[in-house]
Design a protein around this motif. Structure first.
Motif, PDB file in Angstrom:
ATOM      1  N   LEU A 255       0.836  -1.211   0.000  1.00 28.38           N
ATOM      2  CA  LEU A 255       0.000   0.000   0.000  1.00 28.38           C
ATOM      3  C   LEU A 255       0.866   1.254   0.000  1.00 28.38           C
ATOM      4  N   GLU A 256       1.889   1.269   0.839  1.00 29.79           N
ATOM      5  CA  GLU A 256       2.795   2.414   0.895  1.00 29.79           C
ATOM      6  C   GLU A 256       3.483   2.647  -0.443  1.00 29.79           C
ATOM      7  N   ALA A 257       3.730   1.568  -1.163  1.00 29.75           N
ATOM      8  CA  ALA A 257       4.391   1.664  -2.464  1.00 29.75           C
ATOM      9  C   ALA A 257       3.425   2.060  -3.571  1.00 29.75           C
ATOM     10  N   GLY A 258       2.146   2.199  -3.224  1.00 34.26           N
ATOM     11  CA  GLY A 258       1.165   2.656  -4.202  1.00 34.26           C
ATOM     12  C   GLY A 258       0.438   1.566  -4.966  1.00 34.26           C
ATOM     13  N   TRP A 259       0.547   0.329  -4.521  1.00 31.91           N
ATOM     14  CA  TRP A 259      -0.181  -0.751  -5.196  1.00 31.91           C
ATOM     15  C   TRP A 259      -1.676  -0.560  -5.016  1.00 31.91           C
TER      16      TRP A 259
END
Length: 106
Positions: free
Chosen positions: A57-61
Motif C-alpha cells: 500500500l505504501e508503495a502505491g499498489w
C-alpha cells in the motif's frame, strides 16, 4: 544448510536445495530465532503477511493487485482488512497536496 525460495503465482514456497518443501517448524524456528537475535518480542509469523500488504500500500499498489498477491478470494476481503490503512495514506496524500498548494500561494 542451504535454503531457497520459489515464487509461484505470488505464493512463496520455501524449499530445500533439492526442491522438497521445508517443514513449517523450520520457518517458524528461523523466524523466532531472528526475532530473538534482534531483541524483538515474539510475533506470529502471519504478521509478516500484514507487514507485506501495508508495504505494498505504501508503495502505491492498488487494492486489486494486493488482493491478487495475497490470494484473497475477493477484493472485498482485502479491502475489509486494509481499507483503514489505505484511508490513512489517502489523507496523508491530501495533506501533502494541501501543503504544496499553500506553499505556491506565497
Amino acid at each position: 544448510m542451504y535454503y531457497k525460495f520459489i515464487v509461484i503465482i505470488s505464493i512463496i514456497q520455501f524449499a530445500r536445495e533439492d526442491g522438497s518443501p521445508l517443514p513449517k517448524s523450520t520457518l517458524y524456528n528461523t523466524f523466532k530465532a531472528a526475532l530473538e537475535h534482534i531483541s524483538i518480542d515474539p510475533l506470529p509469523i502471519h504478521s509478516t503477511r500484514h507487514t507485506h500488504a501495508v508495504m505494498l500500500l505504501e508503495a502505491g499498489w492498488s487494492m486489486k493487485a494486493i488482493q491478487e498477491r495475497l490470494g484473497h478470494e475477493s477484493m472485498q476481503t482485502t479491502a475489509d482488512i486494509y481499507a483503514h490503512i489505505s484511508e490513512n495514506f489517502e489523507q496523508k496524500s491530501m495533506d501533502k497536496f494541501d501543503d504544496f498548494m499553500k506553499s505556491r500561494e506565497k
